[in-house]
Design a protein around this motif. Structure first.
Motif, PDB file in Angstrom:
ATOM      1  N   LYS A 243       0.832  -1.204   0.000  1.00 24.91           N
ATOM      2  CA  LYS A 243       0.000   0.000   0.000  1.00 24.91           C
ATOM      3  C   LYS A 243       0.875   1.266   0.000  1.00 24.91           C
ATOM      4  O   LYS A 243       0.634   2.210  -0.749  1.00 24.91           O
ATOM      5  CB  LYS A 243      -0.908  -0.005   1.223  1.00 24.91           C
ATOM      6  CG  LYS A 243      -1.957   1.103   1.235  1.00 24.91           C
ATOM      7  CD  LYS A 243      -2.721   1.124   2.556  1.00 24.91           C
ATOM      8  CE  LYS A 243      -3.377  -0.205   2.846  1.00 24.91           C
ATOM      9  NZ  LYS A 243      -4.141  -0.153   4.126  1.00 24.91           N
ATOM     10  N   ASP A 244       1.909   1.278   0.844  1.00 28.18           N
ATOM     11  CA  ASP A 244       2.816   2.425   0.885  1.00 28.18           C
ATOM     12  C   ASP A 244       3.532   2.618  -0.450  1.00 28.18           C
ATOM     13  O   ASP A 244       3.698   3.742  -0.927  1.00 28.18           O
ATOM     14  CB  ASP A 244       3.866   2.233   1.982  1.00 28.18           C
ATOM     15  CG  ASP A 244       3.288   2.308   3.382  1.00 28.18           C
ATOM     16  OD1 ASP A 244       2.129   2.727   3.530  1.00 28.18           O
ATOM     17  OD2 ASP A 244       4.010   1.926   4.325  1.00 28.18           O
ATOM     18  N   SER A 245       3.964   1.508  -1.041  1.00 24.64           N
ATOM     19  CA  SER A 245       4.708   1.587  -2.304  1.00 24.64           C
ATOM     20  C   SER A 245       3.836   2.130  -3.423  1.00 24.64           C
ATOM     21  O   SER A 245       4.285   2.942  -4.240  1.00 24.64           O
ATOM     22  CB  SER A 245       5.260   0.206  -2.670  1.00 24.64           C
ATOM     23  OG  SER A 245       6.175  -0.248  -1.685  1.00 24.64           O
ATOM     24  N   LEU A 246       2.587   1.705  -3.465  1.00 26.67           N
ATOM     25  CA  LEU A 246       1.661   2.226  -4.478  1.00 26.67           C
ATOM     26  C   LEU A 246       1.433   3.720  -4.282  1.00 26.67           C
ATOM     27  O   LEU A 246       1.400   4.491  -5.248  1.00 26.67           O
ATOM     28  CB  LEU A 246       0.331   1.468  -4.415  1.00 26.67           C
ATOM     29  CG  LEU A 246       0.368   0.012  -4.885  1.00 26.67           C
ATOM     30  CD1 LEU A 246      -0.979  -0.663  -4.624  1.00 26.67           C
ATOM     31  CD2 LEU A 246       0.722  -0.066  -6.370  1.00 26.67           C
ATOM     32  N   SER A 247       1.291   4.131  -3.034  1.00 28.95           N
ATOM     33  CA  SER A 247       1.107   5.551  -2.743  1.00 28.95           C
ATOM     34  C   SER A 247       2.354   6.340  -3.125  1.00 28.95           C
ATOM     35  O   SER A 247       2.262   7.429  -3.716  1.00 28.95           O
ATOM     36  CB  SER A 247       0.806   5.732  -1.248  1.00 28.95           C
ATOM     37  OG  SER A 247       0.651   7.100  -0.922  1.00 28.95           O
ATOM     38  N   ALA A 248       3.536   5.794  -2.809  1.00 33.02           N
ATOM     39  CA  ALA A 248       4.786   6.464  -3.165  1.00 33.02           C
ATOM     40  C   ALA A 248       4.951   6.554  -4.676  1.00 33.02           C
ATOM     41  O   ALA A 248       5.465   7.549  -5.201  1.00 33.02           O
ATOM     42  CB  ALA A 248       5.967   5.729  -2.540  1.00 33.02           C
ATOM     43  N   PHE A 249       4.517   5.520  -5.382  1.00 33.60           N
ATOM     44  CA  PHE A 249       4.572   5.529  -6.844  1.00 33.60           C
ATOM     45  C   PHE A 249       3.696   6.645  -7.408  1.00 33.60           C
ATOM     46  O   PHE A 249       4.115   7.401  -8.290  1.00 33.60           O
ATOM     47  CB  PHE A 249       4.124   4.173  -7.390  1.00 33.60           C
ATOM     48  CG  PHE A 249       4.058   4.108  -8.889  1.00 33.60           C
ATOM     49  CD1 PHE A 249       5.220   3.993  -9.645  1.00 33.60           C
ATOM     50  CD2 PHE A 249       2.834   4.192  -9.545  1.00 33.60           C
ATOM     51  CE1 PHE A 249       5.169   3.947 -11.028  1.00 33.60           C
ATOM     52  CE2 PHE A 249       2.775   4.151 -10.928  1.00 33.60           C
ATOM     53  CZ  PHE A 249       3.943   4.019 -11.670  1.00 33.60           C
ATOM     54  N   ARG A 250       2.490   6.792  -6.865  1.00 37.87           N
ATOM     55  CA  ARG A 250       1.595   7.863  -7.307  1.00 37.87           C
ATOM     56  C   ARG A 250       2.169   9.236  -6.995  1.00 37.87           C
ATOM     57  O   ARG A 250       1.956  10.198  -7.745  1.00 37.87           O
ATOM     58  CB  ARG A 250       0.215   7.697  -6.662  1.00 37.87           C
ATOM     59  CG  ARG A 250      -0.597   6.522  -7.198  1.00 37.87           C
ATOM     60  CD  ARG A 250      -2.048   6.592  -6.736  1.00 37.87           C
ATOM     61  NE  ARG A 250      -2.148   6.440  -5.281  1.00 37.87           N
ATOM     62  CZ  ARG A 250      -2.324   5.270  -4.666  1.00 37.87           C
ATOM     63  NH1 ARG A 250      -2.425   4.154  -5.383  1.00 37.87           N
ATOM     64  NH2 ARG A 250      -2.423   5.214  -3.364  1.00 37.87           N
ATOM     65  N   ASP A 251       2.922   9.329  -5.891  1.00 39.40           N
ATOM     66  CA  ASP A 251       3.533  10.597  -5.509  1.00 39.40           C
ATOM     67  C   ASP A 251       4.843  10.862  -6.245  1.00 39.40           C
ATOM     68  O   ASP A 251       5.446  11.927  -6.083  1.00 39.40           O
ATOM     69  CB  ASP A 251       3.800  10.619  -3.995  1.00 39.40           C
ATOM     70  CG  ASP A 251       2.514  10.671  -3.184  1.00 39.40           C
ATOM     71  OD1 ASP A 251       1.470  11.067  -3.739  1.00 39.40           O
ATOM     72  OD2 ASP A 251       2.559  10.319  -1.983  1.00 39.40           O
TER      73      ASP A 251
END
Length: 325
Positions: A243-251
Motif C-alpha cells: 500500500k505504501d509503495s503504491l502511494s509512493a509511486f503515485r507521488d
C-alpha cells in the motif's frame, strides 16, 4: 490564581527539539493561562539548560525510576491547571491557537481526554507519514467509540487524573490504558483534527523495532485477549508495504523511498510480533533497553487550515531563549 492549563513535557536528551516546542508554547493565545512542567529523566546533553531559559518548572527523576506513566504522574502531581496537556519534547505546535483548540471539547463535561492531529516533517520516513495520516485523520470526532489516543499531543481533566492516575508499570501506551479506563467510567474521548503538531521522528531501524516492541508488550497487558501471530506479521508487513509503495509511486517518490518503506514496515511489525511473544515481567535491564535504546520527526503536509495563526519558528526560539534568561 491557578492556570487554566498545565503542560507536562517528558524529556531525555532532547536538546535538538525542546527549544522549538517551548517557543511554540509561549506563542499560544492562552500562554498567560498556562504553566509548563518539564520532567527530565537524566539528560546528559543541554536539554535542561535550554528548558531553564523558558518559564518552566523543571523536575529531574532518576532514569532507573522512569516509565512513561511514572514521569507523567510526577508531572501531574506538580500541575495546578484545570486541564493537563501531555506533549512530547520532540513535537511542536503549528498554530498559535493549538492549546485553545485542544481543550475546547472540555466544554462538554463528559469529555475526559482530547488529542490532536500529528504530522511529520522532512526527516520522517514515508511509511510513518502514512501511519500519521491513518491514525490522525483530517476530520474531528468528539465522541469516538475506541480508546486510541496519543500523549505526544493530548489533554486530560486534572480532577479525573487525581482519581485515576496513569499506570506506571506499562512499557508504553499509558495513554490508551488511561482512555480505556475513562471510557469504562462513561466518559468520552475527543479527537481534535484542528489542533495539529509536528512530531519529529528520525529513528534508526533498531529504534523503530524497539518502540513497537515495547508498545506491543503494553498492548498485551491492556488487552490480554489480543494476539499477534506470525501470520499477522507477514500479512500486515506485506499489505502495508504494498500500500505504501503504491502511494509512493503515485507521488513520484518510490525510487528513493522503497527501501525505507520496507525497513520501517518490517521493524514495525516484527517489533510488534516480538513484543507479543514477550513473557513474564519486564526487569530493570530490559526497561533500560526499552526506554533508553541509545538516542532515541518537519514536512507539515496535511495539517490543514490557512497560515493566519501559524507560528514562525525561524527566529522565535532564539528570541524567547534570550528573553527568559
Amino acid at each position: 490564581m491557578d492556570p487554566l492549563v498545565s503542560i507536562v513535557v517528558r524529556c531525555y536528551n532532547e536538546e535538538e527539539h525542546i527549544g522549538r516546542l517551548l517557543s511554540g508554547i509561549v506563542e499560544q493565545t492562552i500562554a498567560n493561562e498556562t504553566e509548563i512542567i518539564v520532567v527530565d529523566s537524566g539528560s546528559t546533553d543541554a536539554t535542561v539548560s535550554i528548558a531553564s531559559r523558558f518559564p518552566t518548572n523543571i523536575i529531574t527523576i532518576d532514569p532507573d525510576e522512569f516509565s512513561f506513566g511514572r514521569a507523567l504522574n510526577i508531572g501531574c502531581e506538580e500541575a495546578s491547571g484545570k486541564f493537563i496537556v501531555a506533549a512530547s519534547a520532540h513535537v511542536y505546535p503549528v498554530y498559535e491557537d493549538w492549546l485553545e483548540r485542544l481543550i475546547a471539547p472540555f466544554d462538554n463535561p463528559q469529555v475526559a481526554l482530547t488529542y490532536g492531529k500529528q504530522r511529520g516533517n522532512e526527516v520522517t520516513k514515508y511509511a510513518e507519514h502514512q501511519v500519521f495520516a491513518q491514525w490522525f485523520p483530517d476530520e474531528s470526532n468528539y465522541d469516538q467509540d475506541h480508546p486510541f489516543c496519543n500523549n505526544a499531543n493530548a489533554a486530560i481533566r486534572r480532577a479525573l487524573w487525581e482519581k485515576m492516575p496513569y499506570n506506571e508499570k506499562l512499557t508504553g501506551l499509558e495513554d490508551l490504558d488511561w482512555a480505556k479506563r475513562a471510557m469504562e467510567r462513561g466518559y468520552n474521548i475527543a479527537y481534535v483534527a484542528d489542533a495539529p503538531i509536528i512530531h519529529v521522528h528520525d529513528e534508526e531501524p533498531s529504534q523503530i523495532f524497539n518502540r513497537y516492541r515495547r508498545e506491543a508488550i503494553a498492548m498485551k497487558r491492556i488487552f490480554p485477549r489480543q494476539s499477534f501471530t506470525l501470520w499477522d506479521f507477514f500479512n500486515l508487513f506485506i499489505s502495508n508495504a504494498v500500500k505504501d509503495s503504491l502511494s509512493a509511486f503515485r507521488d513520484g517518490v518510490l525510487s528513493y523511498t522503497f527501501r525505507d518503506i520496507l525497513i520501517f514496515r518490517l521493524m514495525q511489525f516484527w517489533g510488534t510480533y516480538k513484543g507479543f511473544r514477550q513473557s513474564g515481567e519486564v526487569n530493570s535491564r530490559l526497561k533500560k533497553r526499552y526506554f533508553y535504546p541509545g538516542r532515541d520527526f518537519d514536512t507539515d503536509e496535511g495539517v490543514g487550515r490557512d497560515s493566519k495563526r501559524r507560528i514562525d519558528y525561524s527566529e522565535r526560539q532564539k528570541e524567547h531563549a534570550n528573553f527568559y534568561v
